[in-house]
Design a protein around this motif. Structure first.
Motif, PDB file in Angstrom:
ATOM      1  N   ASN A  43       7.859  -8.012  -3.905  1.00 22.51           N
ATOM      2  CA  ASN A  43       8.071  -6.566  -3.802  1.00 22.51           C
ATOM      3  C   ASN A  43       6.898  -5.693  -3.725  1.00 22.51           C
ATOM      4  OD1 ASN A  43      10.786  -6.927  -3.409  1.00 22.51           O
ATOM      5  ND2 ASN A  43      11.346  -6.961  -5.599  1.00 22.51           N
ATOM      6  N   ARG A  44       5.812  -6.276  -3.610  1.00 25.68           N
ATOM      7  CA  ARG A  44       4.589  -5.477  -3.971  1.00 25.68           C
ATOM      8  C   ARG A  44       4.324  -4.833  -2.458  1.00 25.68           C
ATOM      9  NH1 ARG A  44       0.414  -9.434  -6.870  1.00 25.68           N
ATOM     10  NH2 ARG A  44       1.229  -9.318  -9.127  1.00 25.68           N
ATOM     11  N   ARG A  45       3.654  -3.795  -2.403  1.00 21.21           N
ATOM     12  CA  ARG A  45       3.343  -3.027  -1.285  1.00 21.21           C
ATOM     13  C   ARG A  45       1.963  -2.773  -1.087  1.00 21.21           C
ATOM     14  NH1 ARG A  45       7.593   0.896  -3.376  1.00 21.21           N
ATOM     15  NH2 ARG A  45       9.347   0.578  -2.394  1.00 21.21           N
ATOM     16  N   PRO A  46       1.355  -2.741   0.006  1.00 23.19           N
ATOM     17  CA  PRO A  46       0.075  -2.608   0.206  1.00 23.19           C
ATOM     18  C   PRO A  46      -0.637  -1.332  -0.380  1.00 23.19           C
ATOM     19  CG  PRO A  46       0.886  -2.342   2.353  1.00 23.19           C
ATOM     20  CD  PRO A  46       2.158  -2.684   1.396  1.00 23.19           C
ATOM     21  N   PRO A  47      -1.784  -1.437  -0.979  1.00 26.03           N
ATOM     22  CA  PRO A  47      -2.405  -0.215  -1.619  1.00 26.03           C
ATOM     23  C   PRO A  47      -2.504   0.985  -0.503  1.00 26.03           C
ATOM     24  CG  PRO A  47      -4.144  -1.745  -1.453  1.00 26.03           C
ATOM     25  CD  PRO A  47      -2.557  -2.512  -1.046  1.00 26.03           C
ATOM     26  N   SER A  48      -2.031   2.077  -0.928  1.00 31.01           N
ATOM     27  CA  SER A  48      -2.178   3.415   0.192  1.00 31.01           C
ATOM     28  C   SER A  48      -3.550   4.026   0.333  1.00 31.01           C
ATOM     29  CB  SER A  48      -1.117   4.450  -0.382  1.00 31.01           C
ATOM     30  OG  SER A  48      -1.453   4.837  -1.584  1.00 31.01           O
ATOM     31  N   SER A  49      -3.871   4.387   1.257  1.00 26.38           N
ATOM     32  CA  SER A  49      -5.297   4.829   1.513  1.00 26.38           C
ATOM     33  C   SER A  49      -5.091   6.129   2.268  1.00 26.38           C
ATOM     34  CB  SER A  49      -6.182   3.796   2.485  1.00 26.38           C
ATOM     35  OG  SER A  49      -5.715   3.702   3.514  1.00 26.38           O
ATOM     36  N   LYS A  50      -6.145   7.103   2.225  1.00 27.42           N
ATOM     37  CA  LYS A  50      -6.067   8.402   3.041  1.00 27.42           C
ATOM     38  C   LYS A  50      -6.213   8.246   4.230  1.00 27.42           C
ATOM     39  CE  LYS A  50      -8.101  10.634  -1.243  1.00 27.42           C
ATOM     40  NZ  LYS A  50      -9.371  11.259  -1.460  1.00 27.42           N
ATOM     41  N   LYS A  51      -5.758   9.057   5.191  1.00 29.68           N
ATOM     42  CA  LYS A  51      -5.854   9.026   6.490  1.00 29.68           C
ATOM     43  C   LYS A  51      -7.232   9.310   6.967  1.00 29.68           C
ATOM     44  CE  LYS A  51      -3.663  10.948  10.689  1.00 29.68           C
ATOM     45  NZ  LYS A  51      -2.501  11.586  11.232  1.00 29.68           N
ATOM     46  N   GLY A  52      -7.717   8.372   7.877  1.00 28.15           N
ATOM     47  CA  GLY A  52      -8.990   8.415   8.467  1.00 28.15           C
ATOM     48  C   GLY A  52      -9.979   7.632   7.491  1.00 28.15           C
ATOM     49  N   SER A  53      -9.406   7.037   6.481  1.00 27.13           N
ATOM     50  CA  SER A  53     -10.381   6.060   5.735  1.00 27.13           C
ATOM     51  C   SER A  53     -10.570   4.924   6.471  1.00 27.13           C
ATOM     52  CB  SER A  53      -9.588   5.703   4.486  1.00 27.13           C
ATOM     53  OG  SER A  53     -10.284   4.682   3.667  1.00 27.13           O
ATOM     54  N   ILE A  54     -11.744   4.018   6.228  1.00 30.32           N
ATOM     55  CA  ILE A  54     -12.169   2.833   6.771  1.00 30.32           C
ATOM     56  C   ILE A  54     -11.065   1.705   6.359  1.00 30.32           C
ATOM     57  CG2 ILE A  54     -14.342   3.437   7.029  1.00 30.32           C
ATOM     58  CD1 ILE A  54     -15.094   1.422   4.643  1.00 30.32           C
ATOM     59  N   PHE A  55     -10.127   1.907   5.371  1.00 30.56           N
ATOM     60  CA  PHE A  55      -9.248   0.864   4.928  1.00 30.56           C
ATOM     61  C   PHE A  55      -8.035   1.132   5.473  1.00 30.56           C
ATOM     62  CE2 PHE A  55     -12.693   1.158   1.477  1.00 30.56           C
ATOM     63  CZ  PHE A  55     -12.821   0.085   1.376  1.00 30.56           C
ATOM     64  N   SER A  56      -7.639   2.070   6.057  1.00 27.37           N
ATOM     65  CA  SER A  56      -6.421   2.498   6.850  1.00 27.37           C
ATOM     66  C   SER A  56      -6.044   1.557   8.004  1.00 27.37           C
ATOM     67  CB  SER A  56      -6.192   4.066   6.917  1.00 27.37           C
ATOM     68  OG  SER A  56      -7.284   4.492   7.847  1.00 27.37           O
TER      69      SER A  56
END
Length: 60
Positions: A43-56
């Motif tokens: 049930n884990r969700r991937p971590p959220s990142s801000k829009k435009g981040s290199i991790f998105s």
């Protein structure tokens, strides 16, 4: 010869039957803990990142 066969036995039927409830309780506890760990891992969700981040994720 009867004494020699008694020495080779590591446990009797009585000791096995006395330990059976403890074994059943232990197996049930391991099963419950394991199922909870699997449920939380699924049930884990991937971590959220801000829009435009290199991790998105990349928009296609």
């Amino acid at each position: 010869m009867d004494q020699a066969s008694q020495r080779k036995k590591s446990f009797s039927r009585r000791t096995f039957l006395k330990g059976l409830p403890i074994g059943i309780i232990g197996a049930a506890a391991i099963s419950i803990v394991g199922s909870r760990m699997m449920a939380s891992a699924l049930n884990r969700r991937p971590p959220s990142s801000k829009k435009g981040s290199i991790f998105s994720p990349k928009d296609v």
